[in-house]
Structures are given as structure tokens and as C-alpha cells.
Write a protein that holds these residues in place. Structure first.
Motif, PDB file in Angstrom:
ATOM      1  N   VAL A 283       3.820   3.151  -7.670  1.00  0.00           N
ATOM      2  CA  VAL A 283       4.314   4.507  -7.380  1.00  0.00           C
ATOM      3  C   VAL A 283       5.539   4.795  -8.253  1.00  0.00           C
ATOM      4  O   VAL A 283       5.613   5.827  -8.923  1.00  0.00           O
ATOM      5  CB  VAL A 283       4.637   4.678  -5.870  1.00  0.00           C
ATOM      6  CG1 VAL A 283       5.282   6.029  -5.605  1.00  0.00           C
ATOM      7  CG2 VAL A 283       3.367   4.541  -5.054  1.00  0.00           C
TER       8      VAL A 283
ATOM      9  N   ARG B  25       4.073  10.765   1.383  1.00  0.00           N
ATOM     10  CA  ARG B  25       4.099   9.755   0.323  1.00  0.00           C
ATOM     11  C   ARG B  25       2.755   9.714  -0.405  1.00  0.00           C
ATOM     12  O   ARG B  25       1.725  10.060   0.168  1.00  0.00           O
ATOM     13  CB  ARG B  25       4.395   8.382   0.931  1.00  0.00           C
ATOM     14  CG  ARG B  25       5.778   8.314   1.553  1.00  0.00           C
ATOM     15  CD  ARG B  25       5.944   7.050   2.369  1.00  0.00           C
ATOM     16  NE  ARG B  25       5.058   7.022   3.496  1.00  0.00           N
ATOM     17  CZ  ARG B  25       5.430   6.723   4.748  1.00  0.00           C
ATOM     18  NH1 ARG B  25       6.686   6.441   5.013  1.00  0.00           N
ATOM     19  NH2 ARG B  25       4.548   6.706   5.717  1.00  0.00           N
ATOM     20  N   LEU B  26       2.799   9.282  -1.661  1.00  0.00           N
ATOM     21  CA  LEU B  26       1.566   9.055  -2.428  1.00  0.00           C
ATOM     22  C   LEU B  26       1.146   7.603  -2.193  1.00  0.00           C
ATOM     23  O   LEU B  26       1.975   6.696  -2.303  1.00  0.00           O
ATOM     24  CB  LEU B  26       1.844   9.279  -3.922  1.00  0.00           C
ATOM     25  CG  LEU B  26       0.679   9.038  -4.873  1.00  0.00           C
ATOM     26  CD1 LEU B  26      -0.339  10.175  -4.767  1.00  0.00           C
ATOM     27  CD2 LEU B  26       1.165   8.928  -6.317  1.00  0.00           C
ATOM     28  N   ASP B  27      -0.131   7.376  -1.904  1.00  0.00           N
ATOM     29  CA  ASP B  27      -0.603   5.999  -1.701  1.00  0.00           C
ATOM     30  C   ASP B  27      -0.489   5.197  -3.004  1.00  0.00           C
ATOM     31  O   ASP B  27      -0.746   5.721  -4.088  1.00  0.00           O
ATOM     32  CB  ASP B  27      -2.086   5.992  -1.292  1.00  0.00           C
ATOM     33  CG  ASP B  27      -2.295   6.555   0.098  1.00  0.00           C
ATOM     34  OD1 ASP B  27      -1.318   6.644   0.862  1.00  0.00           O
ATOM     35  OD2 ASP B  27      -3.448   6.909   0.403  1.00  0.00           O
ATOM     36  N   THR B  28      -0.180   3.907  -2.857  1.00  0.00           N
ATOM     37  CA  THR B  28      -0.065   3.042  -4.044  1.00  0.00           C
ATOM     38  C   THR B  28      -1.397   2.985  -4.801  1.00  0.00           C
ATOM     39  O   THR B  28      -1.420   2.963  -6.040  1.00  0.00           O
ATOM     40  CB  THR B  28       0.376   1.618  -3.629  1.00  0.00           C
ATOM     41  OG1 THR B  28       1.514   1.727  -2.787  1.00  0.00           O
ATOM     42  CG2 THR B  28       0.732   0.782  -4.843  1.00  0.00           C
ATOM     43  N   ILE B  29      -2.509   2.982  -4.071  1.00  0.00           N
ATOM     44  CA  ILE B  29      -3.821   2.928  -4.745  1.00  0.00           C
ATOM     45  C   ILE B  29      -4.003   4.157  -5.639  1.00  0.00           C
ATOM     46  O   ILE B  29      -4.462   4.046  -6.780  1.00  0.00           O
ATOM     47  CB  ILE B  29      -4.973   2.813  -3.711  1.00  0.00           C
ATOM     48  CG1 ILE B  29      -4.998   1.398  -3.125  1.00  0.00           C
ATOM     49  CG2 ILE B  29      -6.332   3.135  -4.347  1.00  0.00           C
ATOM     50  CD1 ILE B  29      -6.100   1.168  -2.099  1.00  0.00           C
ATOM     51  N   GLN B  30      -3.618   5.316  -5.131  1.00  0.00           N
ATOM     52  CA  GLN B  30      -3.752   6.536  -5.967  1.00  0.00           C
ATOM     53  C   GLN B  30      -2.841   6.442  -7.189  1.00  0.00           C
ATOM     54  O   GLN B  30      -3.216   6.864  -8.286  1.00  0.00           O
ATOM     55  CB  GLN B  30      -3.416   7.799  -5.159  1.00  0.00           C
ATOM     56  CG  GLN B  30      -4.418   8.120  -4.078  1.00  0.00           C
ATOM     57  CD  GLN B  30      -5.852   8.199  -4.581  1.00  0.00           C
ATOM     58  OE1 GLN B  30      -6.119   8.524  -5.732  1.00  0.00           O
ATOM     59  NE2 GLN B  30      -6.793   7.891  -3.718  1.00  0.00           N
TER      60      GLN B  30
ATOM     61  N   TYR C  15       0.805  -1.228   0.000  1.00  0.00           N
ATOM     62  CA  TYR C  15       0.000   0.000   0.000  1.00  0.00           C
ATOM     63  C   TYR C  15       0.835   1.274   0.000  1.00  0.00           C
ATOM     64  O   TYR C  15       0.364   2.324  -0.412  1.00  0.00           O
ATOM     65  CB  TYR C  15      -0.925   0.016   1.226  1.00  0.00           C
ATOM     66  CG  TYR C  15      -1.758  -1.246   1.355  1.00  0.00           C
ATOM     67  CD1 TYR C  15      -2.520  -1.702   0.280  1.00  0.00           C
ATOM     68  CD2 TYR C  15      -1.760  -1.980   2.531  1.00  0.00           C
ATOM     69  CE1 TYR C  15      -3.263  -2.865   0.391  1.00  0.00           C
ATOM     70  CE2 TYR C  15      -2.508  -3.146   2.653  1.00  0.00           C
ATOM     71  CZ  TYR C  15      -3.252  -3.579   1.572  1.00  0.00           C
ATOM     72  OH  TYR C  15      -3.984  -4.723   1.682  1.00  0.00           O
ATOM     73  N   ILE C  16       2.043   1.197   0.555  1.00  0.00           N
ATOM     74  CA  ILE C  16       2.904   2.383   0.644  1.00  0.00           C
ATOM     75  C   ILE C  16       4.110   2.170  -0.267  1.00  0.00           C
ATOM     76  O   ILE C  16       4.810   1.156  -0.146  1.00  0.00           O
ATOM     77  CB  ILE C  16       3.387   2.600   2.111  1.00  0.00           C
ATOM     78  CG1 ILE C  16       2.202   2.859   3.042  1.00  0.00           C
ATOM     79  CG2 ILE C  16       4.410   3.739   2.185  1.00  0.00           C
ATOM     80  CD1 ILE C  16       1.519   4.200   2.917  1.00  0.00           C
TER      81      ILE C  16
ATOM     82  N   GLY D 291      -3.071  13.820  -3.844  1.00  0.00           N
ATOM     83  CA  GLY D 291      -1.800  13.341  -4.386  1.00  0.00           C
ATOM     84  C   GLY D 291      -1.067  14.484  -5.043  1.00  0.00           C
ATOM     85  O   GLY D 291      -1.659  15.531  -5.342  1.00  0.00           O
TER      86      GLY D 291
ATOM     87  N   ALA E 252       2.298  13.554  -1.225  1.00  0.00           N
ATOM     88  CA  ALA E 252       0.935  13.411  -0.706  1.00  0.00           C
ATOM     89  C   ALA E 252      -0.088  14.364  -1.317  1.00  0.00           C
ATOM     90  O   ALA E 252      -1.285  14.074  -1.316  1.00  0.00           O
ATOM     91  CB  ALA E 252       0.943  13.586   0.811  1.00  0.00           C
TER      92      ALA E 252
END
Ligand SMILES: Cc1ncc(COP(=O)(O)O)c(C=O)c1O
Length: 375
Positions: free
Chosen positions: A40, A240-245, A34-35, A203, A60
């Protein structure tokens, strides 16, 4: 009274991309990274390629994206950063968060982007006053079109200042075929859902060409981490940007070039349909706008707005009060002569519905409503 059309229609885009996005999100859920998962880094590579940049660092949100390079350069107390006041809060907020002082600069009356003459005058007056050390310029690519970088960059360079392109609204825009990073030291992006390249949450990203800057920004993104885990080289953030995004944005990036053209088509139809009824947007020669907003100017804005609402056309005002007139920013310096163009624009601008999935019927409805206005 006609039905109200959408100002921006994220549902239509969701329908168009449903299968790809659902599959991409499920893959992330199944894999569980997820992170900073693989999506990413893939997104960062694709973002850099799309803008012809050396490196892209996701983060983020689009606010942190501007703060991160300022922190990486060590900009702080006693430093001046030149910013427009006709922009979203983030552009000046990050300067204050870094501990430095924003200096507000006026805009061009046709593009609403930073005025090179006002910038040069502001740098000269801050230098002469000697209280603050000029360090950087943040130019905003407002409403989707690049600022006048060929004029701004030499002014910044001559004064030894870093140049940031706050490209939150304009990722994908070009000037003479190049992203603003061709002139700026850093280009910052927002993936807020309503942005041209929007995720399904917050994001952002920073793009740059300089390896040293990239390494420092990467450290800032994760608490100022040094070479080893739990060893800190500087004060940083958790950004950090989430992996889902990232997975959602990768799906959206694959159609992003087409979407810019879909927005361009709406803008072209508006321009042809409006004639001289209102002041239409002026895009500088050689520029491709992402048309984050289609912003016109009118006299008697409140009456015009009410008329459009009666015709089923929603509108928005970006921005009703320039930043230097808000209490938290009122004590910071402004360019010599003040910001008359900014203050006039704030009373006149009005943004119309704009999104890639706008139907011809909706565009016609806007054109008819504008045409039906008797000034
Ligand atoms: C010009 C500008 N800069 C920065 C930002 C900040 O982006 P975010 O909302 O992702 O923090 C925005 C977003 O609204 C913006 O329009």
C-alpha cells in the motif's frame, strides 16, 4: 452478422500481466499483511511520483477519494460545492454525504468538461443569494481528458474556493505535461476494474501537495484517528485500500504508460477512419487523454446504436440522464440559465469500444460499421 467484439477486454490484459499479478497476490497471501501492508505504501509512493504530486493517500474507492478531502476541509451544512451534472453520481453524491449542497454547472459542448463561464456565473449567483457559502469546485476529467484547469483554477482561486480534480477516469492524463494537480488542491482517482488503471476490486486514491491536508485526510481514512490509537480527532470513515489490490495495481502501474499509448493508437485510428461521419472527441490543446471512453456524437442515436449492434459493435451511453434531473438531486441549485449544453449532450453521446488490447481487426470492424451508417 459479424461476431460481437468486446467493449472493454479485461481478460486480455489479465493474460498479458498474469505472471506478475499472480506472483504479487501470492506474496501478499504468504506475508499476511492484508490491511495497510507494505504494497500500500509502495503504491502510494509510485502514484505520487507518476503524477508529480507531493503525497498520495490510497482509500477504498473513487467515491471516498472525493469525500475524504471535503471532510478533511470541514465542508458541511450551509456550504456550496460547484459540480458538473454530466458525470457519474459520485461527484455530487459526496457533497450531499458531507452535508453540503451541490450547485450544478454546465459543460463545454466539445469536451463535456466544466464550462468556466457557467462556473463563474454560478459562483456569482450563489454569493448574491447569500443562502449558501461557496467552498469548493469539483471539476471532472471526463472520459479521460483533463478539464480546462488554466481557465477554472483562477476562477476558483479568486473566489477563495478549493479545487478538486475528480480524476476517476483520467489518472495519467496531463495538460502541458503536468497532471491536473498542478492546478487543483486535490486529485482523486478510482481503481474500479473498468477504469484505465483498474484493480481487481474497488479502490481509490487522493493526491495532494499540502502536508496539512494530507495529515487530515489520513485521519479521515481511518475513523478520524488522532495521534494515538483509539483516540479520535474528527468524524472519519473506514476507507482503506486492501493490500491485495495495491499489489495488483503496482503490477498494472508498471505498464500503465504503455497502455495509455495503446489506447491513443486506437483513438488515432478511429479519428482517421471515421472522417466526418460522426462528431469525434475533441481533446484540448496540450492534453494527453487516458481515453477512458471514446465518445462520439450522432443524430438519431437509437438507430445508430442498433445499426452498430447489427455490425457486432457494442456501445454504451455515458450519461443518459444528467444528475440534476434525477429525483435525489432535483432540488439543488443550477447555474444561471440552466444546463442546456449538458441536457443536449445527454441525448447525443455514445461511447465506442476502447481498451489497450484492441486488435487491428476489431478497430477495423468499428470503423467499417460507422462508415456503413447512412444518416
Ligand atoms: C467521474 C467519476 N467520479 C467518481 C467515480 C467513483 O469511483 P468508484 O466507483 O471507485 O467509487 C467514478 C467511477 O465510476 C467516476 O466515473
Amino acid at each position: 452478422m459479424p461476431d460481437m467484439i468486446s467493449f472493454i477486454d479485461l481478460k486480455a490484459q489479465r493474460e498479458r500481466l498474469k505472471d506478475q499479478i499472480d506472483a504479487a497476490v501470492i506474496k501478499v497471501l504468504d506475508e499476511g499483511r492484508y490491511i495497510l501492508g507494505p504494497e500500500v505504501s509502495e503504491l502510494e509512493t509510485r502514484l505520487a511520483e507518476f503524477a508529480g504530486a507531493g503525497q498520495a493517500l490510497s482509500c477504498a474507492n473513487g467515491t471516498d477519494a472525493i469525500l475524504i478531502p471535503l471532510m478533511a476541509w470541514g465542508i458541511g451544512p450551509g456550504d456550496a460545492v460547484f459540480v458538473p451534472a454530466f458525470t457519474f453520481a459520485s461527484t455530487a453524491e459526496v457533497v450531499v454525504l458531507a452535508g453540503a449542497s451541490p450547485v450544478f454547472v454546465d459543460i463545454d459542448p466539445d469536451t463535456y468538461n466544466m464550462c468556466p463561464e457557467s462556473l463563474a456565473a454560478a459562483i456569482a449567483s450563489v454569493t448574491e443569494a447569500g443562502e449558501l457559502t461557496p467552498k469548493a469546485v469539483i471539476a471532472v476529467d471526463l472520459f479521460g481528458q483533463p478539464a480546462n484547469y488554466p481557465a477554472l483554477a483562477p476562477i476558483a482561486r479568486e473566489a477563495g474556493l478549493k479545487l478538486v480534480s475528480d480524476c476517476a477516469q483520467a489518472y495519467g492524463s496531463t495538460l502541458d505535461g503536468q497532471a491536473s494537480l498542478a492546478w487543483a488542491d486535490a486529485l482523486t482517482v478510482s481503481f474500479y476494474p473498468a477504469k484505465p488503471l483498474g484493480g481487481y476490486g474497488d479502490g481509490g486514491a487522493v493526491l495532494c501537495k499540502d502536508e496539512v491536508l494530507y495529515a487530515a485526510m489520513k485521519s479521515v481514512r481511518v475513523h478520524g484517528e488522532g495521534t494515538a490509537r483509539y483516540e479520535y480527532a474528527r468524524i472519519g470513515l473506514n476507507s482503506r485500500l486492501d493490500t491485495i489490490q495495491a499489489a495488483i495495481l503496482l503490477a498494472k502501474l508498471s505498464v500503465f504508460g504503455d497502455e495509455i499509448q495503446m489506447r491513443q493508437r486506437v483513438a488515432d485510428r478511429y479519428r482517421a477512419g471515421f472522417g466526418n461521419a460522426v462528431k469525434v472527441p475533441h481533446v484540448i490543446s496540450g492534453a494527453q487523454s487516458t481515453w477512458a471512453q471514446y465518445t462520439i456524437e450522432v443524430e438519431r442515436r437509437d438507430d445508430f446504436r442498433a445499426h452498430l449492434a447489427e455490425q457486432g459493435v457494442p456501445t454504451a451511453i455515458y450519461y443518459p440522464i444528467p444528475l440534476h434531473l434525477h429525483k435525489p438531486y432535483a432540488s439543488y441549485p443550477v447555474a444561471p440559465g440552466g444546463l442546456p449544453v449538458t441536457e443536449a449532450a445527454a441525448h447525443r453521446v455514445l461511447s465506442l469500444p476502447m481498451h489497450p488490447d484492441m486488435s487491428d481487426a476489431d478497430v477495423d470492424q468499428v470503423i467499417a460499421a460507422v462508415a456503413g451508417w447512412e444518416n
